[in-house]
Design an enzyme around this catalytic site. Structure first.
Site, PDB file in Angstrom:
ATOM      1  N   ASP A   4      56.166  58.248  31.605  1.00  9.30           N
ATOM      2  CA  ASP A   4      56.467  57.065  30.795  1.00  9.30           C
ATOM      3  C   ASP A   4      57.947  57.172  30.429  1.00  9.30           C
ATOM      4  O   ASP A   4      58.474  58.279  30.286  1.00  9.30           O
ATOM      5  CB  ASP A   4      55.593  57.101  29.533  1.00  9.30           C
ATOM      6  CG  ASP A   4      56.004  56.049  28.519  1.00  9.30           C
ATOM      7  OD1 ASP A   4      55.509  54.922  28.638  1.00  9.30           O
ATOM      8  OD2 ASP A   4      56.821  56.343  27.622  1.00  9.30           O
ATOM      9  N   HIS A  62      69.353  47.689  30.537  1.00  6.87           N
ATOM     10  CA  HIS A  62      68.275  46.760  30.891  1.00  6.87           C
ATOM     11  C   HIS A  62      67.480  46.425  29.640  1.00  6.87           C
ATOM     12  O   HIS A  62      67.155  47.307  28.843  1.00  6.87           O
ATOM     13  CB  HIS A  62      67.358  47.386  31.940  1.00  6.87           C
ATOM     14  CG  HIS A  62      66.070  46.642  32.097  1.00  6.87           C
ATOM     15  ND1 HIS A  62      65.985  45.418  32.719  1.00  6.87           N
ATOM     16  CD2 HIS A  62      64.817  46.921  31.654  1.00  6.87           C
ATOM     17  CE1 HIS A  62      64.739  44.990  32.652  1.00  6.87           C
ATOM     18  NE2 HIS A  62      64.004  45.872  32.018  1.00  6.87           N
ATOM     19  N   HIS A  65      55.391  41.139  36.616  1.00  8.86           N
ATOM     20  CA  HIS A  65      54.068  41.257  35.991  1.00  8.86           C
ATOM     21  C   HIS A  65      52.995  40.546  36.807  1.00  8.86           C
ATOM     22  O   HIS A  65      51.820  40.670  36.520  1.00  8.86           O
ATOM     23  CB  HIS A  65      54.096  40.689  34.570  1.00  8.86           C
ATOM     24  CG  HIS A  65      55.040  41.439  33.697  1.00  8.86           C
ATOM     25  ND1 HIS A  65      56.350  41.065  33.536  1.00  8.86           N
ATOM     26  CD2 HIS A  65      54.873  42.571  32.970  1.00  8.86           C
ATOM     27  CE1 HIS A  65      56.947  41.936  32.736  1.00  8.86           C
ATOM     28  NE2 HIS A  65      56.074  42.853  32.382  1.00  8.86           N
TER      29      HIS A  65
HETATM   30  N1  GLN Z   1      63.693  51.904  34.016  1.00 13.39           N
HETATM   31  C1  GLN Z   1      62.391  51.481  33.610  1.00 13.39           C
HETATM   32  C2  GLN Z   1      61.554  51.141  34.835  1.00 13.39           C
HETATM   33  O1  GLN Z   1      62.129  50.740  35.796  1.00 13.39           O
HETATM   34  C3  GLN Z   1      62.487  50.250  32.748  1.00 13.39           C
HETATM   35  C4  GLN Z   1      61.137  49.789  32.297  1.00 13.39           C
HETATM   36  C5  GLN Z   1      61.163  48.783  31.183  1.00 13.39           C
HETATM   37  O2  GLN Z   1      62.136  48.093  30.989  1.00 13.39           O
HETATM   38  N2  GLN Z   1      60.088  48.641  30.456  1.00 13.39           N
HETATM   39  O3  GLN Z   1      60.344  51.235  34.795  1.00 13.39           O
HETATM   40 ZN    ZN Z   2      62.027  45.820  31.439  1.00  7.71          ZN
END
Ligand code: GLN
Ligand code: ZN
Length: 638
Positions: free
Chosen positions: A360, A512, A566
């Site tokens: 995780d 991100h 998703h």
């Molecule tokens: N670096 C993570 C991934 O690629 C980012 C996941 C997220 O933003 N929840 O899974």
């Molecule tokens: Zn994300």
């Protein structure tokens, strides 16, 4: 709750309280469906839903309910008088059907503002009011200043959102003070909110350090705490339970494992130059482009690739010591090599290693940082049916040794293309952990930021030129009340900047974010001073673009996700072309990156391959279109 369930509860001898979302919060938290006029207010449906509430209440009464709880958490928000008025009207309308049953109106997660407190405590037909007295300490003053005679007070003194054992002696003092206001028979001891946010039972934690374990309470222990407090109020104090609790509180306060003086010193010494890169983003982007030589609309992934059953098996077997460390490393390396090969085959420009070694994105770092403990069964629900095991931050945070450098450099050695180093940012680690409650959140966040800074600098030294620092949960930590938001945003942005202010101009920092509801926090997003921001975009229906339509000046790189990770549906090239073209209406092509919405760990390879193929094909199509357009303009001026 159906009548049949109610009968089952009663047959078991449990007088359970059915819980419904209250009518006003139900509407205030609803969003109009796509295509419905933006001026439409869900609250206008109040008159239509109240008859349904009456029906449900009658059925519950007939089923034998003695109490019914209505959750009205929106009462802690900044509501206008029209919205507050809706509460008064709704409960006046329900009043006649609420006779014969006791109704509790429950609030949680923050203080109830003074106006809302007046409205709430004057509601008709309601027998009791519930408050979160952990996150809402100012509400305590309101109650002490006056509480309606004859009504029940549900005092939420046991924290439902964190895992620390209650300070029982302190709570008892508070409860005695409340008792003097509301009367002995009208005070109910309760948790601050539902126990959904804490793991189930500490007894399942067989591997947790004994001392740390004595400082904790999961849901089952919290119920015991509530009972112990209620009994103590009724004159049956369990002295042994209270003194064990006092000893644990004292041990936590004085334990040497909580304090790391050098970490505290480093955090206290942070000054202005420790959270600002020395140069502007435009000049850095130029320096980076010289080094990276990327095409216009560069393509990249957010990092994780599918976590296959095989990967889970390998991780599990390594933890259970069924396979050796070497075998584990070999298996992960093979997976990284496959991910790198696939991205080269797809012709992606900036590669990722796919995160196969991570269980995780927060737990992975928590397991390697000092000051963190982790559980084996401490699952809590995160999103829909997904669950996570948040680490527990119990002490000052530091990084004993590099956490990701081995995997990132291994991946980098497998390709000639740029490889992104991949880290979780301090704010996200904080927001997705159980955080210590004995120091301010921002102080803990600065400590995590300093640990991540060490990692960023080690990655740079090891030759990684692009580093992504995920702040997926930045928005999630935003306080509910506007008056508290700017303080949070300031220290959150400051924390992210601490992590990378020491790198060279040629090192490109990406961040991100999982939510693109940027419009109200755009100054903070810009202030993060990242070189490139990638974010979710498709589920928010392109909201990110509306910000740029409003004339916001944004000069850094940006990658609003071009397809929804998703969903298992493969987005066609035509759809992605439309999305990018739409974006190019408001953003310069030199700024734009092409990437999915988020990481791909929950998807299957059968979905990921065609989806990424379409994404890259689209980038190529739009690049050609842009080149043609440029050529046409040049010809015109020849
Ligand atoms: N670096 C993570 C991934 O690629 C980012 C996941 C997220 O933003 N929840 O899974
Ligand atoms: Zn994300």
């Amino acid at each position: 709750m159906a009548d049949a369930d109610r009968v089952d509860d009663l047959q078991l001898g449990v007088d359970a309280v059915p819980v419904l979302i209250g009518p006003v919060s139900y509407l205030l938290l609803s969003k109009p469906a796509k295509g419905v006029q933006t001026s439409f207010s869900p609250l206008s449906l109040l008159g239509k839903i109240l008859p349904i509430y009456k029906e449900v209440v009658s059925e519950l009464k007939a089923g034998g309910a003695s109490w019914i709880q209505f959750d009205e958490p929106t009462l802690v928000l900044d509501l206008d008088c029209h919205e507050l008025q809706a509460f008064t009207e709704a409960y006046a309308e329900l009043e006649s059907c609420l006779s014969g049953v006791k109704v509790l109106v429950q609030t949680y997660f923050a203080d109830v503002p003074t106006e809302a407190y007046k409205v709430l405590t004057s509601l008709k037909g309601v027998a009791g009011f519930g408050f979160d007295l952990v996150r809402g300490t100012k509400t305590l003053d309101l109650i002490m200043g006056g509480f309606p005679i004859g009504k029940y007070l549900f005092a939420g003194v046991v924290d439902g959102r964190n895992i620390w054992a209650n300070d029982l002696a302190g709570s008892l003092v508070t409860l005695h003070a409340l008792e003097s206001i509301v009367g002995k028979d009208k005070l109910v001891v309760s948790t601050s909110c539902s126990l959904l946010h804490t793991p189930v039972d500490l007894v399942n934690e067989t591997k947790l350090d004994k001392e740390i374990k004595s400082w904790l309470a999961f849901a089952a222990q919290k119920v015991n705490e509530v009972n112990a407090l209620a009994k103590a109020l009724a004159g049956q104090k369990d002295e042994a339970f209270f003194s064990a609790n006092a000893a644990a509180q004292a041990s936590r306060k004085s334990s040497r494992r909580v304090t790391n003086h050098s970490v505290q010193k480093a955090a206290a010494a942070l000054g202005d130059s420790d959270h600002r890169r020395a140069t502007t983003v435009s000049s850095r982007l130029d320096a980076q482009q010289k080094k990276l030589n990327l095409p216009v609309l560069p393509t990249t992934a957010i990092s994780s690739f599918p976590q296959t059953p095989e990967l889970r098996r390998v991780r599990h077997e390594c933890k259970a010591k069924k396979i050796s460390e070497e075998e584990y490393v070999k298996a992960i390396m093979e997976e990284i090599s496959k991910v790198v090969e696939l991205q080269e085959e797809l012709d992606i420009d900036v590669l990722v290693h796919g995160e196969p070694e991570r269980n995780d994105m927060v737990e992975y770092f928590g397991e390697q940082l000092s000051g963190f403990a982790f559980t084996i069964n401490g699952w809590v629900q995160s999103d829909g049916s997904r669950c996570v095991k948040p680490p527990i931050i119990y002490g000052d945070v530091s990084r004993p040794k590099p956490m990701t450098v081995f995997w990132s450099t291994t991946a980098e050695s497998m390709t000639a293309r740029p490889m992104k180093g991949m880290l979780t940012g301090p704010v996200t680690i904080l927001n997705w952990s159980f955080v210590r409650n004995d120091q301010a959140r921002f102080e803990t966040c600065y400590q995590i930021a300093l640990a991540i800074k060490d990692e960023v600098e080690d990655l740079e030294k090891a030759g990684i030129n692009v580093i992504q620092i995920d702040e997926a949960a930045l928005r999630e930590g935003l306080p509910l009340r506007k008056s508290e938001q700017s303080f949070y945003l300031d220290w959150a942005v400051y924390s992210l900047r601490i992590t990378n202010c020491g790198v060279q101009d040629t090192t490109q920092i990406h961040t991100h974010m999982c939510y693109s509801h940027f419009s109200d926090i755009i100054p903070s997003i810009i202030d993060m001073d990242a070189d490139v921001i990638t974010s979710e975009n498709t589920r928010s229906d392109g909201k990110i673009l509306s910000v740029f339509c409003e004339g916001v000046q944004y000069v850094a790189g940006i990658g609003p996700g071009v397809y929804d990770i998703h969903s298992s549906r493969i987005t066609s090239t035509a759809e992605i072309v439309d999305r990018i073209t739409e974006t190019l209406d408001v953003l310069e092509p030199e700024r734009l990156w092409v990437n999915p919405d988020c990481g791909l760990k929950t998807r299957e390879y059968t979905e990921v391959k065609p989806a990424l193929k379409n994404m890259v094909a689209t980038a190529m199509i739009v690049r050609t279109q842009l080149a043609f357009a440029k050529e046409a303009v040049c010809r015109k001026w020849d």
